[in-house]
Design a protein around this motif. Sequence first.
Motif, PDB file in Angstrom:
ATOM      1  N   GLN A  43       7.694 -15.208 -35.211  1.00 42.09           N
ATOM      2  CA  GLN A  43       6.277 -15.095 -34.858  1.00 42.09           C
ATOM      3  C   GLN A  43       5.531 -14.190 -35.838  1.00 42.09           C
ATOM      4  O   GLN A  43       4.436 -14.536 -36.310  1.00 42.09           O
ATOM      5  N   THR A  44       6.099 -13.053 -36.154  1.00 41.14           N
ATOM      6  CA  THR A  44       5.403 -12.124 -37.047  1.00 41.14           C
ATOM      7  C   THR A  44       5.298 -12.686 -38.464  1.00 41.14           C
ATOM      8  O   THR A  44       4.261 -12.530 -39.119  1.00 41.14           O
ATOM      9  N   GLN A  46       6.356  -7.005 -22.325  1.00 42.93           N
ATOM     10  CA  GLN A  46       5.143  -7.498 -21.690  1.00 42.93           C
ATOM     11  C   GLN A  46       5.156  -7.044 -20.231  1.00 42.93           C
ATOM     12  O   GLN A  46       5.774  -7.653 -19.360  1.00 42.93           O
ATOM     13  N   LEU A 101      10.881 -13.068 -32.299  1.00 39.36           N
ATOM     14  CA  LEU A 101       9.859 -12.104 -32.691  1.00 39.36           C
ATOM     15  C   LEU A 101       9.665 -12.105 -34.205  1.00 39.36           C
ATOM     16  O   LEU A 101       8.528 -12.084 -34.700  1.00 39.36           O
ATOM     17  N   TRP A 138       1.253  -7.866 -30.152  1.00 43.29           N
ATOM     18  CA  TRP A 138       2.470  -8.074 -29.361  1.00 43.29           C
ATOM     19  C   TRP A 138       2.668  -6.855 -28.471  1.00 43.29           C
ATOM     20  O   TRP A 138       2.736  -5.721 -28.968  1.00 43.29           O
ATOM     21  N   HIS A 177      -1.448 -11.955 -25.645  1.00 45.71           N
ATOM     22  CA  HIS A 177      -1.005 -12.581 -24.401  1.00 45.71           C
ATOM     23  C   HIS A 177      -2.131 -12.498 -23.361  1.00 45.71           C
ATOM     24  O   HIS A 177      -2.881 -11.517 -23.334  1.00 45.71           O
TER      25      HIS A 177
END
Length: 352
Positions: free
Chosen positions: A154-155, A138, A151, A134, A86
């Motif tokens: 994404q992984t 955040q 999540l 990740w 990010h």
Amino acid sequence: MAVQRSLFLHSDLRRRPYDMLRSMLAQVDPDTPPHGPDGPVAVLERRMASLLDKDEALFFPSGTMTQQVALRIHADRRGRRAFAAHPQSHLEVWEHRGYSVVHGLRCQPVGDRHRLMTLEDLAAAAEPLAAVVWELPQRDIGGQLPEWDDLIAQTVAMRERGAGLHLDGARLWEAQTYYQRPFGEIAALFDTVYVSLYKGLQGTGGALLAGDGAVIAEARVWRRRLGGDVYDAWPLALAALHGLDTLLPRLPAHRDHAVTIAAAINADGVARAFPNPPQTPLFHVHLPVGPDAAMRAADRMVAATGVELFGRVRSAPAPDRCSFEVSVGENAMTLTPGEVVTLIHELLRRAT
């Protein structure tokens, strides 16, 4: 006047050496050895590996070193020098880009700096990646978390691309209060997991890296190379063990209190809490004054009342606005939502 009450997690209020040393004594008896398989560091490493359901865990003196080592290992194994994260990743914002200066790695920022990283953002990263990071939650966008199914998607997608999967879990303890899943189930999505010992656990410092045996063997070599093989690390381990015993079970209550504080702030309307509701015990409070005025007012409040709202403020694009972070811990638990709202009003009055 010294600080008497504080909303700030890392206030000196609960970090005085005498109090922290007493908490360490609660973890030992006269026969506890300083080193070896029964020493505090080894006990902590085994306990953390079990909690995260990983083969092994390795103590490091800092999270900065921990994450650099994890990324270096992923990069060397894959023959790639770039990793994705990010734009407001802790690695990018708070660590002077040590990954580049020390290890020759490159960060490819992914997505919009003001919102969570998405699957579409990751798919758009064209460069072959050594790893993806990740940060859960955040921190710099208010402690936000991706939904669990997002999540996983994404992984899975990044694993299929051959990237190593690394969790910046400095606040994994807080993230678990939202996901409501065992720590091992969250950690299972990632190849390497970093956890902090001094944030939610309120230790004196230190971190651990968890992963399979081969990764940890490599990490142990890198720890020595970087000067992190601290001989007498047992005080840090004892403080962390105390946090695991006493504070980890309290984190769901911390999140609940964060939700009620944020709701009170937003109902009042003079400031704004985000996200609303908070997903974790961490959220941001946005103020209608600039950062310099807010810090001066905060200093005056401490001097006059002994009450501390924050350690620092964050600037905003608009010069007449700023924000501060609330990370609810035992300090904040002594303040009711109504008291926090009253203190914000007092801060703004002193800022004008």
